[in-house]
Design a protein around this motif. Sequence first.
Motif, PDB file in Angstrom:
ATOM      1  N   PHE A 176      44.330  90.452  75.282  1.00  0.00           N
ATOM      2  CA  PHE A 176      44.168  89.343  74.350  1.00  0.00           C
ATOM      3  C   PHE A 176      45.236  89.431  73.259  1.00  0.00           C
ATOM      4  N   SER A 177      45.848  88.301  72.951  1.00  0.00           N
ATOM      5  CA  SER A 177      46.804  88.240  71.849  1.00  0.00           C
ATOM      6  C   SER A 177      46.744  86.848  71.243  1.00  0.00           C
ATOM      7  N   ALA A 178      47.232  86.737  70.031  1.00  0.00           N
ATOM      8  CA  ALA A 178      47.256  85.435  69.376  1.00  0.00           C
ATOM      9  C   ALA A 178      48.431  85.374  68.439  1.00  0.00           C
ATOM     10  N   GLU A 179      48.925  84.174  68.243  1.00  0.00           N
ATOM     11  CA  GLU A 179      49.979  83.964  67.268  1.00  0.00           C
ATOM     12  C   GLU A 179      49.707  82.673  66.517  1.00  0.00           C
ATOM     13  N   ARG A 180      50.338  82.599  65.358  1.00  0.00           N
ATOM     14  CA  ARG A 180      50.211  81.398  64.544  1.00  0.00           C
ATOM     15  C   ARG A 180      51.607  81.025  64.078  1.00  0.00           C
ATOM     16  N   THR A 181      52.038  79.864  64.469  1.00  0.00           N
ATOM     17  CA  THR A 181      53.398  79.439  64.160  1.00  0.00           C
ATOM     18  C   THR A 181      53.418  78.552  62.924  1.00  0.00           C
ATOM     19  N   GLY A 182      54.340  78.850  62.018  1.00  0.00           N
ATOM     20  CA  GLY A 182      54.524  78.028  60.837  1.00  0.00           C
ATOM     21  C   GLY A 182      53.296  77.936  59.957  1.00  0.00           C
ATOM     22  N   GLY A 183      52.432  78.912  60.060  1.00  0.00           N
ATOM     23  CA  GLY A 183      51.233  78.892  59.229  1.00  0.00           C
ATOM     24  C   GLY A 183      50.258  77.796  59.588  1.00  0.00           C
ATOM     25  N   SER A 184      50.416  77.215  60.782  1.00  0.00           N
ATOM     26  CA  SER A 184      49.527  76.118  61.161  1.00  0.00           C
ATOM     27  C   SER A 184      48.885  76.376  62.519  1.00  0.00           C
ATOM     28  N   VAL A 185      49.486  75.823  63.571  1.00  0.00           N
ATOM     29  CA  VAL A 185      48.915  75.907  64.915  1.00  0.00           C
ATOM     30  C   VAL A 185      48.832  77.348  65.389  1.00  0.00           C
ATOM     31  N   SER A 186      47.730  77.658  66.089  1.00  0.00           N
ATOM     32  CA  SER A 186      47.564  78.991  66.645  1.00  0.00           C
ATOM     33  C   SER A 186      47.313  78.905  68.151  1.00  0.00           C
ATOM     34  N   THR A 187      47.791  79.915  68.864  1.00  0.00           N
ATOM     35  CA  THR A 187      47.556  80.015  70.290  1.00  0.00           C
ATOM     36  C   THR A 187      46.934  81.366  70.600  1.00  0.00           C
ATOM     37  N   LEU A 188      45.825  81.346  71.325  1.00  0.00           N
ATOM     38  CA  LEU A 188      45.178  82.564  71.812  1.00  0.00           C
ATOM     39  C   LEU A 188      45.533  82.700  73.287  1.00  0.00           C
ATOM     40  N   THR A 189      46.107  83.826  73.654  1.00  0.00           N
ATOM     41  CA  THR A 189      46.513  84.066  75.034  1.00  0.00           C
ATOM     42  C   THR A 189      45.682  85.185  75.628  1.00  0.00           C
ATOM     43  N   ILE A 190      45.171  84.926  76.818  1.00  0.00           N
ATOM     44  CA  ILE A 190      44.452  85.956  77.558  1.00  0.00           C
ATOM     45  C   ILE A 190      45.235  86.203  78.849  1.00  0.00           C
ATOM     46  N   GLN A 191      45.702  87.416  79.008  1.00  0.00           N
ATOM     47  CA  GLN A 191      46.467  87.764  80.208  1.00  0.00           C
ATOM     48  C   GLN A 191      45.548  88.366  81.259  1.00  0.00           C
ATOM     49  N   ARG A 192      45.907  88.146  82.495  1.00  0.00           N
ATOM     50  CA  ARG A 192      45.173  88.765  83.633  1.00  0.00           C
ATOM     51  C   ARG A 192      43.667  88.582  83.433  1.00  0.00           C
ATOM     52  N   THR A 193      43.247  87.327  83.342  1.00  0.00           N
ATOM     53  CA  THR A 193      41.857  87.026  83.008  1.00  0.00           C
ATOM     54  C   THR A 193      40.884  87.704  83.974  1.00  0.00           C
ATOM     55  N   GLN A 194      39.735  88.075  83.406  1.00  0.00           N
ATOM     56  CA  GLN A 194      38.638  88.678  84.153  1.00  0.00           C
ATOM     57  C   GLN A 194      37.427  87.779  84.034  1.00  0.00           C
ATOM     58  N   GLN A 195      36.457  87.931  84.933  1.00  0.00           N
ATOM     59  CA  GLN A 195      35.271  87.076  84.909  1.00  0.00           C
ATOM     60  C   GLN A 195      34.494  87.245  83.608  1.00  0.00           C
ATOM     61  N   GLU A 196      34.533  88.439  83.039  1.00  0.00           N
ATOM     62  CA  GLU A 196      33.797  88.647  81.788  1.00  0.00           C
ATOM     63  C   GLU A 196      34.451  87.960  80.595  1.00  0.00           C
ATOM     64  N   ASP A 197      35.651  87.394  80.802  1.00  0.00           N
ATOM     65  CA  ASP A 197      36.301  86.624  79.733  1.00  0.00           C
ATOM     66  C   ASP A 197      35.712  85.216  79.633  1.00  0.00           C
ATOM     67  N   SER A 198      34.906  84.815  80.608  1.00  0.00           N
ATOM     68  CA  SER A 198      34.300  83.483  80.584  1.00  0.00           C
ATOM     69  C   SER A 198      33.424  83.344  79.342  1.00  0.00           C
ATOM     70  N   ALA A 199      33.706  82.347  78.527  1.00  0.00           N
ATOM     71  CA  ALA A 199      33.008  82.159  77.262  1.00  0.00           C
ATOM     72  C   ALA A 199      33.539  80.886  76.618  1.00  0.00           C
ATOM     73  N   VAL A 200      32.962  80.547  75.485  1.00  0.00           N
ATOM     74  CA  VAL A 200      33.523  79.483  74.644  1.00  0.00           C
ATOM     75  C   VAL A 200      34.338  80.152  73.542  1.00  0.00           C
ATOM     76  N   TYR A 201      35.572  79.744  73.409  1.00  0.00           N
ATOM     77  CA  TYR A 201      36.456  80.299  72.388  1.00  0.00           C
ATOM     78  C   TYR A 201      36.550  79.290  71.249  1.00  0.00           C
ATOM     79  N   LEU A 202      36.105  79.732  70.083  1.00  0.00           N
ATOM     80  CA  LEU A 202      36.030  78.862  68.913  1.00  0.00           C
ATOM     81  C   LEU A 202      37.081  79.245  67.887  1.00  0.00           C
ATOM     82  N   CYS A 203      37.684  78.243  67.322  1.00  0.00           N
ATOM     83  CA  CYS A 203      38.647  78.436  66.250  1.00  0.00           C
ATOM     84  C   CYS A 203      38.039  77.870  64.974  1.00  0.00           C
TER      85      CYS A 203
END
Lengths: 114, 112
Positions: free
Chosen positions: A65-92
């Motif tokens: 899991f990693s995340a970045e925020r560009t320009g102090g605004s938009v953010s992206t959460l990245t999940i690499q090599r997803t696993q079944q246990e990653d299934s969920a609702v991701y809230l910002c």
Amino acid sequence: GAGVSQSPSNKVTEKGKDVELRCDPISGHTALYWYRQSLGQGLEFLIYFQGNSAPDKSGLPSDRFSAERTGGSVSTLTIQRTQQEDSAVYLCASSPGQGLGTQYFGPGTRLLVL
Amino acid sequence: QQQVKQSPQSLIVQKGGISIINCAYENTAFDYFPWYQQFPGKGPALLIAIRPDVSEKKEGRFTISFNKSAKQFSLHIMDSQPGDSATYFCAARREAGYALNFGKGTSLLVTP
């Protein structure tokens, strides 16, 4: 004014694939948070951004899991090599101050890993 | 580990009745206790919040009762309405902290 928006609203992926989830916070909010909501569970804190400071990554469950925020605004959460246990609702969420004040949540991205 | 314990998991109340949801915490450093309401397909929205310097806070039909010595707080919904049917989460945050620690949620159904 618009609230917190997230995209996509739903994402189905295969185990092992990478996914990117996007968050647009409320304009002018300096603080941004990611939480994960698994079925029947409360919200689990993942990561926190405040302005240009280094993010607090203490809640990230693994190095996939990693995340970045560009320009102090938009953010992206990245999940690499997803696993079944990653299934969920991701809230910002975003808030106007330095970690204080009301956190305003987006509608979430529902991730299903097959 | 769950830092905030919430009960009950689900609750059914008749219209006009009182809905009561309870939460307990262990960390005495917590100093902000919000309740969030979440409708299906939506993100949680702040309903009401309290700090430990008061024992009760009321906003319309919603009241938080806070017992600092027992490390417990509760949400009371008076005159419950079908439109109150939602999932309710209690949370807690430590002083100068930012991450909210959430309970597991209570699914409330108010029957007509």
